[in-house]
Design a protein around this motif. Structure first.
Motif, PDB file in Angstrom:
ATOM      1  N   ASN A   1       1.734 -49.480  47.745  1.00 51.83           N
ATOM      2  CA  ASN A   1       2.836 -48.724  47.157  1.00 51.83           C
ATOM      3  C   ASN A   1       4.135 -49.256  47.737  1.00 51.83           C
ATOM      4  O   ASN A   1       4.125 -50.125  48.614  1.00 51.83           O
ATOM      5  N   LEU A   2       5.217 -48.719  47.265  1.00 50.88           N
ATOM      6  CA  LEU A   2       6.506 -49.319  47.618  1.00 50.88           C
ATOM      7  C   LEU A   2       7.251 -48.529  48.675  1.00 50.88           C
ATOM      8  O   LEU A   2       8.390 -48.822  48.962  1.00 50.88           O
ATOM      9  N   TYR A   3       6.625 -47.482  49.214  1.00 51.63           N
ATOM     10  CA  TYR A   3       7.423 -46.647  50.120  1.00 51.63           C
ATOM     11  C   TYR A   3       6.876 -46.532  51.532  1.00 51.63           C
ATOM     12  O   TYR A   3       7.628 -46.319  52.444  1.00 51.63           O
ATOM     13  N   ASP A   4       5.540 -46.614  51.759  1.00 48.91           N
ATOM     14  CA  ASP A   4       5.188 -46.463  53.166  1.00 48.91           C
ATOM     15  C   ASP A   4       4.468 -47.667  53.768  1.00 48.91           C
ATOM     16  O   ASP A   4       3.374 -47.568  54.253  1.00 48.91           O
TER      17      ASP A   4
ATOM     18  N   ALA B   1      16.170 -49.752  43.671  1.00 50.34           N
ATOM     19  CA  ALA B   1      16.514 -48.481  44.301  1.00 50.34           C
ATOM     20  C   ALA B   1      17.327 -47.670  43.308  1.00 50.34           C
ATOM     21  O   ALA B   1      17.559 -48.110  42.181  1.00 50.34           O
ATOM     22  N   VAL B   2      17.712 -46.502  43.741  1.00 56.02           N
ATOM     23  CA  VAL B   2      18.489 -45.635  42.872  1.00 56.02           C
ATOM     24  C   VAL B   2      19.651 -45.102  43.704  1.00 56.02           C
ATOM     25  O   VAL B   2      19.493 -44.847  44.900  1.00 56.02           O
ATOM     26  N   ASP B   3      20.780 -44.999  43.079  1.00 56.82           N
ATOM     27  CA  ASP B   3      21.943 -44.474  43.789  1.00 56.82           C
ATOM     28  C   ASP B   3      21.782 -42.962  43.917  1.00 56.82           C
ATOM     29  O   ASP B   3      22.191 -42.195  43.051  1.00 56.82           O
ATOM     30  N   THR B   4      21.131 -42.549  45.008  1.00 55.79           N
ATOM     31  CA  THR B   4      20.801 -41.119  45.135  1.00 55.79           C
ATOM     32  C   THR B   4      22.045 -40.254  45.320  1.00 55.79           C
ATOM     33  O   THR B   4      21.984 -39.044  45.150  1.00 55.79           O
ATOM     34  N   ALA B   5      23.158 -40.881  45.672  1.00 57.30           N
ATOM     35  CA  ALA B   5      24.388 -40.098  45.783  1.00 57.30           C
ATOM     36  C   ALA B   5      24.866 -39.643  44.403  1.00 57.30           C
ATOM     37  O   ALA B   5      25.566 -38.631  44.274  1.00 57.30           O
ATOM     38  N   VAL B   6      24.494 -40.387  43.382  1.00 55.99           N
ATOM     39  CA  VAL B   6      24.888 -40.012  42.014  1.00 55.99           C
ATOM     40  C   VAL B   6      23.845 -39.080  41.400  1.00 55.99           C
ATOM     41  O   VAL B   6      24.182 -38.054  40.802  1.00 55.99           O
TER      42      VAL B   6
ATOM     43  N   HIS C   1      14.856 -34.420  45.817  1.00 57.81           N
ATOM     44  CA  HIS C   1      15.983 -35.316  46.012  1.00 57.81           C
ATOM     45  C   HIS C   1      15.959 -35.900  47.423  1.00 57.81           C
ATOM     46  O   HIS C   1      16.141 -37.095  47.617  1.00 57.81           O
ATOM     47  N   GLU C   2      15.687 -35.024  48.362  1.00 56.71           N
ATOM     48  CA  GLU C   2      15.653 -35.442  49.761  1.00 56.71           C
ATOM     49  C   GLU C   2      14.595 -36.527  49.976  1.00 56.71           C
ATOM     50  O   GLU C   2      14.845 -37.536  50.616  1.00 56.71           O
TER      51      GLU C   2
ATOM     52  N   LEU D   1      13.159 -42.485  50.505  1.00 52.34           N
ATOM     53  CA  LEU D   1      12.326 -43.615  50.077  1.00 52.34           C
ATOM     54  C   LEU D   1      13.147 -44.814  49.620  1.00 52.34           C
ATOM     55  O   LEU D   1      12.838 -45.942  49.930  1.00 52.34           O
ATOM     56  N   TYR D   2      14.172 -44.549  48.831  1.00 53.02           N
ATOM     57  CA  TYR D   2      14.876 -45.664  48.193  1.00 53.02           C
ATOM     58  C   TYR D   2      16.375 -45.580  48.410  1.00 53.02           C
ATOM     59  O   TYR D   2      16.972 -44.550  48.126  1.00 53.02           O
ATOM     60  N   ASN D   3      16.957 -46.650  48.923  1.00 57.92           N
ATOM     61  CA  ASN D   3      18.413 -46.782  48.789  1.00 57.92           C
ATOM     62  C   ASN D   3      18.794 -48.247  48.749  1.00 57.92           C
ATOM     63  O   ASN D   3      18.068 -49.112  49.242  1.00 57.92           O
ATOM     64  N   TRP D   4      19.907 -48.514  48.112  1.00 61.92           N
ATOM     65  CA  TRP D   4      20.294 -49.901  47.836  1.00 61.92           C
ATOM     66  C   TRP D   4      20.610 -50.668  49.113  1.00 61.92           C
ATOM     67  O   TRP D   4      20.398 -51.881  49.175  1.00 61.92           O
ATOM     68  N   MET D   5      21.122 -49.976  50.146  1.00 64.15           N
ATOM     69  CA  MET D   5      21.445 -50.680  51.383  1.00 64.15           C
ATOM     70  C   MET D   5      20.182 -51.282  51.987  1.00 64.15           C
ATOM     71  O   MET D   5      20.182 -52.400  52.501  1.00 64.15           O
ATOM     72  N   ASP D   6      19.085 -50.514  51.908  1.00 63.27           N
ATOM     73  CA  ASP D   6      17.807 -50.996  52.414  1.00 63.27           C
ATOM     74  C   ASP D   6      17.365 -52.227  51.617  1.00 63.27           C
ATOM     75  O   ASP D   6      16.939 -53.236  52.180  1.00 63.27           O
TER      76      ASP D   6
END
Lengths: 394, 452
Positions: free
Chosen positions: A29-32, B179-184, B349-350, B355-360
């Protein structure tokens, strides 16, 4: 395929050695997978790859019988061309041709009327469509209409290609007949009752044994919520295959190709007819074209419901063609009759190639079939044929 | 180390889609991390030339005509002088091509390699192996990636697919998700209908997105649950199917078709719903379900391609791609929603924002850049050798021709006559993730002094 596994095994071992300190197993998977490198390749890499799922083995018998259909159609085309040649040199009068044509059609019609109800249940779609004419009267009206139209336009046809050289016309006719043969609906796969011994869903995991983790065992780790139906991944693809045959009745490619095939043949016939000396010649040849290319395919397909006919008809046509070709090439007259018979030899070689060599190659080379399937394949949606959906998709 | 990157792809704004999003967001984060980024794409309508986007992201809209499906004709030689000029002018060190369908990306990568630059390629899509078009496309990809320094795929399934299609070594392929811009994409439960359940669908209405399944499901679910409404955003050739179903089942009140929407409006549509439905038939990553989960929706999706890898099991209901299974999944989501068994929107959301952010994504991509920049430069001979692997020997002639043209251009348009463009000033203070950028300023000044 083997190349990848060999390449990777060494690299993988070195990575595995480095990862010993990390107890957390890698998961797809892509998260852990924190702590694993982005280009880390796990042992489960390509685990879900399947090979030759939809593979249907064709045996020699079926292959030869199917190839017979090609020969049969080739014979029809050659016989037609021979008829043109003999009319061109004046061996046969148009009236004789028309008489013969009439007798054959009547005979065929009578046989059809008797045979058709017997095979009605198992009748193939297209043959049904062209034979569901109703009473003899309506059929007769259709015949008269066609003949009248042909008779009216045959003088036009006669002069249609006057400005074009004979070579061009012959080349065009040859190409048209080749297109006819190439796109003819030989009914591969949808002919009823043919001895296809289908060994479907024969899937083999191609991953080497040291990757061995069977696909179904991975399902244990899937949480309950993850799946609404717990189907092992191997059967998923076979389900897709099943749906393919059931959900796409509209996409029968034979419909378009048989239309193209008929058009090509009629085009070739018109080309040839325009070379003859009088409108009545052209009319006779066109009538035969209608008989040979429009009426005979569904008729022969009907006869093919009787298994021995699948061998007998191509064989009979082949012998008839060889004999006619032999006669047309001058028989055994003259000193150098062997040289004159080259077309006969060519024809026999072509038929041998089509009917013996090609099926053998097809059956033997089946072992080289190497289709790969996996989770990246586009799923084929199983659409229930509810009333509104049928309306929509049409 | 500061890289000078060129993102090359046929797909960029004003075109809309996953690849465009990816390039833009990744570029922004890389700029914020102190790299220089330019984007190379073909012209869109009258949008030709150079444009600057947020934070000095420089976009070159090359004056090349579109040939098929938003792609340029890969002539290899026709746009070579222009691409060479830009690469030298911007002092590019790494070319990052995006999308297997983008011919411009492949062309730029091949030219860049002949100029001695490093190339990275991101594959955004999955492709089968069964039909003729797939065989041809896969061969082209294999040729193009034969000499590429590194590949990036957006999911593990995508990696398997790319390794099989392009025959690249699996250690040369990294998996870096989108990733997804979770701030938006924040949840807003107050926008939801209190006594109805709204199912939202956001997708282009094309065959690959499973519109045929969608039609069946909507008709069936609406007859079973009178409290369920549908909200559909997106447009496409299959829209007629949905409209026809809506007419026939008289669901005009309950099924709303919004048509094509701006990406910025998607969040406001998503927060109106309780459940998000995705019926895709193939998908390498599927950003839409992540956006929906980030907005706190229950996600019901088909289990195809890379989708099972994207979200943890408590955020998504995965089903087989057929009508009964999807209906089953939707019913489970509805009953969980009624019983209040699911996670709250805020919790969803949390989880997604962890899990995903663009900086990562940007920092992981940076690691790839680091790897490729340490690789030795290949000369023409060894480059040609790696193309032999693909088995298409005439392509060696194409590469050689490109090389000869490049040498002629070196004489016709010498490098020292090409203006070196000034870099856009580094972004404002708040974008800096740490003080590493300040350290990098010194070598940059030195370089400038040398060039002038």
């Amino acid at each position: 395929m083997r190349k990848y596994s060999e390449m990777d095994s060494e690299a993988r071992r070195s990575i595995a050695g480095r990862c010993k300190t990390k107890p957390k197993p890698w998961r797809k998977n892509l998260y852990d997978n924190k702590g694993y490198k982005d280009n880390y390749t796990d042992e489960s890499f390509l685990e879900e790859l399947r090979k030759n799922i939809h593979f249907q083995e064709v045996h020699y018998r079926a292959a030869f019988i199917k190839a017979g259909l090609v020969t049969q159609q080739l014979c029809v085309v050659v016989l037609y061309s021979l008829l043109f040649a003999s009319m061109d040199v004046g061996w046969i009068e148009p009236v004789t041709v028309l008489y013969l044509c009439g007798i054959t059609t009547t005979l065929g019609y009578i046989i059809r009327t008797f045979l058709s109800p017997r095979f009605e249940r198992s009748c193939h779609n297209s043959s049904k469509a062209s034979f569901s004419g109703g009473s003899i009267f309506t059929d007769l009206v259709t015949v008269i209409k066609c003949l009248a139209l042909g008779y009216i336009v045959s003088p036009v046809l006669k002069t249609l290609t006057e400005t074009i050289s004979t070579d061009t016309i012959q080349a065009a006719a040859a190409i048209a007949f080749i297109v006819h043969l190439a796109t003819y609906d030989y009914g591969i796969g949808n002919e009823p009752g043919l001895p296809y011994r289908a060994t479907s869903h024969k899937s083999d995991v191609i991953a080497p044994s040291h990757w061995s983790k069977s696909a179904s065992s991975s399902d244990k780790t899937v949480p309950e919520k993850y799946l609404t139906e717990n189907i092992p991944s191997a059967s998923r693809y076979s389900r897709v295959q099943g749906s393919k045959t059931s959900s796409l009745p509209h996409d029968n490619p034979s419909r378009t190709t048989s239309a193209l095939s008929l058009n090509a043949a009629i085009f070739g016939a018109i080309c040839l007819a325009s070379r003859l000396e009088s409108p009545s010649h052209a009319f006779a040849l066109l009538s035969v074209a209608g008989l040979a290319f429009a009426l005979s395919p569904p008729f022969l397909r009907l006869l093919h419901h009787w298994p021995p006919a699948r061998v007998a008809i191509p064989l009979a046509l082949f012998i008839a063609t060889v004999y006619s070709l032999f006669i047309c090439c001058g028989g055994t007259d003259g000193e150098d009759w062997v040289e004159n018979q080259i077309p006969v030899a060519l024809f026999i070689i072509v038929v041998a190639f089509l009917n013996i060599l090609c099926p053998c190659m097809f059956v033997l080379w089946q072992t080289h079939k190497d289709n790969i399937y996996g989770p990246w394949d586009e799923a084929i949606p199983l659409i229930q044929s509810t009333a509104h959906n049928v309306a929509v998709s049409d | 180390m500061r890289h000078r990157l060129c993102m090359a792809s046929d797909f960029f704004f004003p075109n809309m889609g996953g690849v465009e999003e990816h390039i833009y967001s990744l570029s922004q984060c890389l700029i914020a991390r102190g790299h220089k980024v330019i984007v190379l794409t073909h012209s869109y309508g009258d949008r030709v030339g150079v444009r600057y986007m947020t934070n000095g992201l420089k976009v070159y809209y090359l004056p090349i005509k579109v040939f098929y499906n938003q792609c340029v004709l890969p002539t290899m030689v026709a746009s070579l002088p222009l691409i060479r000029y830009i690469l030298i002018r911007e002092r590019i060190t790494i070319i990052h091509g995006h999308s297997a369908f983008s011919t411009l990306a492949h062309e730029t990568m091949i030219i860049g390699r002949l100029l001695g630059l490093r190339t990275v390629f991101t594959d955004h899509s999955l492709f089968g192996f069964a039909d003729a078009s797939a065989i041809i496309t896969n061969k082209f990809l294999e040729i193009s990636l034969a000499d590429s320094h590194h590949c990036i795929c957006v999911s593990h399934t995508g990696k398997e697919n790319t390794v099989l299609r392009a025959r690249v070594h699996c250690n040369k392929v990294s998996v870096i998700p989108n990733a997804v811009d979770t701030a938006v994409f924040t949840p807003d439960p107050s926008q939801r209908d209190k006594d109805k359940i709204t199912v939202v669908i956001v997708s282009r209405l094309v065959y690959r997105k499973g519109v045929d399944l969608m039609v069946e499901i909507i008709a069936e679910l609406c007859s079973r649950y009178p409290e369920v409404n549908f909200l559909i955003a997106g447009d496409g050739p299959k829209r007629g199917l949905l409209e026809e179903m809506r007419e026939q089942c008289s669901l005009q009140e309950r099924v709303t078709l919004l048509g094509s929407q701006e990406h910025s409006a998607v969040r406001d549509i998503l927060v109106k719903g309780h459940i998000f439905l995705n019926t895709s038939l193939t998908e390498a990553y599927c950003m839409a379900i992540v956006e929906a989960a980030s907005c706190g929706l229950q996600v019901v999706s088909t289990k195809v391609g890379g989708i099972p890898e994207v979200l943890p099991p408590d955020l998504v209901y995965l089903t087989e791609p057929d009508v009964p299974a999807l209906l089953n999944g939707l019913e489970m989501a509805i009953s969980d929603l009624k019983a209040n068994k699911c996670l709250t929107p805020e919790k969803c959301h949390e989880r997604v924002s962890i899990l995903y952010n663009w900086m990562d994504v940007a920092s992981r991509t940076e690691t790839v850049y680091k790897i490729v920049s340490q690789e030795p430069t290949k000369n023409l001979g060894s480059q040609l050798k790696s193309y032999i692997k693909s088995g298409v020997l005439p392509f060696l002639l194409v590469i050689s021709l490109c090389y000869i043209i490049l040498r002629i251009l070196d004489w016709l348009v010498p490098r020292d006559l090409i203006d070196i463009s000034r870099d856009f000033p580094l972004p404002a203070e708040q974008f800096k993730p740490n003080n590493c950028i300040i350290k990098q300023r010194k070598p940059k000044k030195k370089r400038k002094a040398r060039t002038s």
